[in-house]
Design a protein around this motif. Structure first.
Motif, PDB file in Angstrom:
ATOM      1  N   UNK A 124      26.150  34.511  39.345  1.00 35.36           N
ATOM      2  CA  UNK A 124      27.106  33.998  40.317  1.00 35.36           C
ATOM      3  C   UNK A 124      27.765  32.696  39.864  1.00 35.36           C
ATOM      4  N   UNK A 125      27.159  32.031  38.913  1.00 38.01           N
ATOM      5  CA  UNK A 125      27.707  30.764  38.420  1.00 38.01           C
ATOM      6  C   UNK A 125      28.683  30.951  37.269  1.00 38.01           C
ATOM      7  N   UNK A 126      28.376  31.841  36.339  1.00 37.26           N
ATOM      8  CA  UNK A 126      29.212  32.025  35.154  1.00 37.26           C
ATOM      9  C   UNK A 126      29.434  33.500  34.885  1.00 37.26           C
ATOM     10  N   UNK A 127      30.623  33.822  34.437  1.00 32.34           N
ATOM     11  CA  UNK A 127      30.995  35.200  34.144  1.00 32.34           C
ATOM     12  C   UNK A 127      30.728  35.488  32.668  1.00 32.34           C
ATOM     13  N   UNK A 128      29.441  35.588  32.333  1.00 34.55           N
ATOM     14  CA  UNK A 128      29.026  35.836  30.956  1.00 34.55           C
ATOM     15  C   UNK A 128      28.008  36.967  30.932  1.00 34.55           C
ATOM     16  N   UNK A 129      28.005  37.770  29.876  1.00 35.45           N
ATOM     17  CA  UNK A 129      26.963  38.783  29.747  1.00 35.45           C
ATOM     18  C   UNK A 129      25.581  38.136  29.652  1.00 35.45           C
ATOM     19  N   UNK A 130      24.572  38.800  30.174  1.00 39.78           N
ATOM     20  CA  UNK A 130      23.213  38.251  30.203  1.00 39.78           C
ATOM     21  C   UNK A 130      22.725  37.848  28.815  1.00 39.78           C
ATOM     22  N   UNK A 131      23.047  38.633  27.780  1.00 37.09           N
ATOM     23  CA  UNK A 131      22.549  38.327  26.433  1.00 37.09           C
ATOM     24  C   UNK A 131      23.135  37.029  25.882  1.00 37.09           C
ATOM     25  N   UNK A 132      24.271  36.587  26.396  1.00 35.44           N
ATOM     26  CA  UNK A 132      24.868  35.323  25.964  1.00 35.44           C
ATOM     27  C   UNK A 132      23.981  34.146  26.333  1.00 35.44           C
ATOM     28  N   UNK A 133      23.206  34.304  27.411  1.00 34.53           N
ATOM     29  CA  UNK A 133      22.333  33.221  27.865  1.00 34.53           C
ATOM     30  C   UNK A 133      20.880  33.661  27.945  1.00 34.53           C
ATOM     31  N   UNK A 134      20.452  34.453  26.980  1.00 30.16           N
ATOM     32  CA  UNK A 134      19.031  34.781  26.907  1.00 30.16           C
ATOM     33  C   UNK A 134      18.295  33.566  26.350  1.00 30.16           C
ATOM     34  N   UNK A 135      16.978  33.493  26.514  1.00 33.45           N
ATOM     35  CA  UNK A 135      16.226  32.333  26.027  1.00 33.45           C
ATOM     36  C   UNK A 135      16.520  32.022  24.552  1.00 33.45           C
ATOM     37  N   UNK A 136      16.746  30.740  24.270  1.00 30.96           N
ATOM     38  CA  UNK A 136      17.054  30.289  22.919  1.00 30.96           C
ATOM     39  C   UNK A 136      18.537  30.191  22.633  1.00 30.96           C
ATOM     40  N   UNK A 137      19.368  30.511  23.617  1.00 29.30           N
ATOM     41  CA  UNK A 137      20.810  30.485  23.400  1.00 29.30           C
ATOM     42  C   UNK A 137      21.467  29.384  24.223  1.00 29.30           C
ATOM     43  N   UNK A 138      22.635  28.964  23.758  1.00 28.77           N
ATOM     44  CA  UNK A 138      23.422  27.931  24.433  1.00 28.77           C
ATOM     45  C   UNK A 138      24.892  28.259  24.240  1.00 28.77           C
ATOM     46  N   UNK A 139      25.695  27.953  25.249  1.00 24.18           N
ATOM     47  CA  UNK A 139      27.127  28.215  25.149  1.00 24.18           C
ATOM     48  C   UNK A 139      27.905  27.320  26.086  1.00 24.18           C
ATOM     49  N   UNK A 140      29.176  27.165  25.781  1.00 25.60           N
ATOM     50  CA  UNK A 140      30.086  26.459  26.681  1.00 25.60           C
ATOM     51  C   UNK A 140      30.696  27.487  27.621  1.00 25.60           C
ATOM     52  N   UNK A 141      30.951  27.052  28.850  1.00 21.58           N
ATOM     53  CA  UNK A 141      31.586  27.934  29.824  1.00 21.58           C
ATOM     54  C   UNK A 141      32.161  27.080  30.944  1.00 21.58           C
ATOM     55  N   UNK A 142      32.503  27.730  32.038  1.00 20.65           N
ATOM     56  CA  UNK A 142      33.008  27.047  33.221  1.00 20.65           C
ATOM     57  C   UNK A 142      32.119  27.377  34.406  1.00 20.65           C
ATOM     58  N   UNK A 143      31.858  26.386  35.239  1.00 20.69           N
ATOM     59  CA  UNK A 143      31.202  26.570  36.529  1.00 20.69           C
ATOM     60  C   UNK A 143      32.137  25.949  37.560  1.00 20.69           C
ATOM     61  N   UNK A 144      32.664  26.769  38.446  1.00 14.74           N
ATOM     62  CA  UNK A 144      33.608  26.291  39.462  1.00 14.74           C
ATOM     63  C   UNK A 144      34.725  25.464  38.829  1.00 14.74           C
ATOM     64  N   UNK A 145      35.291  25.951  37.741  1.00 17.33           N
ATOM     65  CA  UNK A 145      36.411  25.327  37.024  1.00 17.33           C
ATOM     66  C   UNK A 145      36.037  24.033  36.293  1.00 17.33           C
ATOM     67  N   UNK A 146      34.752  23.745  36.158  1.00 17.84           N
ATOM     68  CA  UNK A 146      34.306  22.572  35.410  1.00 17.84           C
ATOM     69  C   UNK A 146      33.730  23.031  34.077  1.00 17.84           C
ATOM     70  N   UNK A 147      34.124  22.364  33.010  1.00 16.12           N
ATOM     71  CA  UNK A 147      33.591  22.673  31.693  1.00 16.12           C
ATOM     72  C   UNK A 147      32.134  22.233  31.620  1.00 16.12           C
ATOM     73  N   UNK A 148      31.253  23.149  31.201  1.00  6.24           N
ATOM     74  CA  UNK A 148      29.825  22.851  31.111  1.00  6.24           C
ATOM     75  C   UNK A 148      29.253  23.420  29.819  1.00  6.24           C
ATOM     76  N   UNK A 149      28.092  22.935  29.484  1.00  3.22           N
ATOM     77  CA  UNK A 149      27.285  23.469  28.399  1.00  3.22           C
ATOM     78  C   UNK A 149      26.038  24.057  29.051  1.00  3.22           C
ATOM     79  N   UNK A 150      25.768  25.323  28.789  1.00  2.02           N
ATOM     80  CA  UNK A 150      24.617  26.021  29.375  1.00  2.02           C
ATOM     81  C   UNK A 150      23.585  26.269  28.292  1.00  2.02           C
ATOM     82  N   UNK A 151      22.327  25.941  28.578  1.00  2.00           N
ATOM     83  CA  UNK A 151      21.245  26.104  27.615  1.00  2.00           C
ATOM     84  C   UNK A 151      20.123  26.872  28.290  1.00  2.00           C
ATOM     85  N   UNK A 152      19.781  28.038  27.771  1.00  2.00           N
ATOM     86  CA  UNK A 152      18.668  28.817  28.319  1.00  2.00           C
ATOM     87  C   UNK A 152      17.432  28.433  27.530  1.00  2.00           C
ATOM     88  N   UNK A 153      16.690  27.481  28.062  1.00  2.00           N
ATOM     89  CA  UNK A 153      15.534  26.920  27.357  1.00  2.00           C
ATOM     90  C   UNK A 153      14.341  27.865  27.359  1.00  2.00           C
TER      91      UNK A 153
END
Length: 185
Positions: A124-153
């Motif tokens: 519901x927060x980001x329109x990304x495929x699940x594998x893009x944010x599986x554990x060990x991955x990080x990516x830039x995206x948008x949350x509510x039109x704000x640029x963010x960095x997402x890290x699946x620790x």
């Protein structure tokens, strides 16, 4: 003389935290940040023993973490070192690189909870495929039109990093989404 004291991105002395259903949203004030950029013809460093990650990944060691940001550019995290001159530590650990202090430019918010509940929230927060944010991955995206960095620790922990100047809006987006879709015990 004015009294000076450290505050978080929300202007308080303590980290902000909220529990919504099965998910905990927590500000991380303890993490120091520094960017590392390769200079022309510089060798790729291994600061703090880290193998700097490739696009879409992050790397961890006992004393630091690294997140790929762009070709030849990484963000280095120093958990528990926000009060230190972390950029100086990174600079000595990454000779021949350009290092810039980043700690006060970002807010880091952790979402922790059961993997399935975090996945529902992530959807519901980001329109990304699940594998893009599986554990060990990080990516830039948008949350509510704000640029963010997402890290699946880990399966039960997702970090969202945004500009410190938008901390209140980012908190509102994460907390509000968690409230709307909370899995309640």
């Amino acid at each position: 003389m004015a009294e000076i004291f450290a505050t978080n991105a929300f202007g308080a002395p303590e980290p902000r935290e909220a529990v919504v259903g099965s998910v905990t949203l927590r500000e991380r004030m303890d993490i120091a940040l520094a960017s590392v950029a390769l200079r022309a013809d510089a060798a790729r460093p291994a600061p703090f023993g880290l193998t700097l990650p490739e696009p879409g990944f992050f790397a961890e060691s006992e004393s630091a973490n690294a997140i790929w940001m762009a070709p030849g550019h990484w963000l280095i995290e120093g958990p528990g070192r926000a009060e230190l001159d972390f950029a100086a530590e990174v600079e000595s650990a990454a000779p021949g690189c350009s290092v810039t202090e980043q700690t006060d430019g970002w807010v880091i918010l952790d979402l922790e909870g059961p993997e399935g509940d975090l996945e529902q929230l992530r959807e519901r927060l980001v329109n990304l495929p699940a594998e893009t944010l599986s554990p060990g991955k990080a990516t830039r995206s948008l949350v509510h039109h704000m640029s963010v960095l997402l890290i699946r620790r880990s399966p039960d922990r997702l970090s969202v990093m945004g500009m410190r100047s938008m901390a209140g809006s980012l908190w509102h987006a994460l907390h509000g989404t968690a409230e709307r879709y909370a899995v309640r015990p």
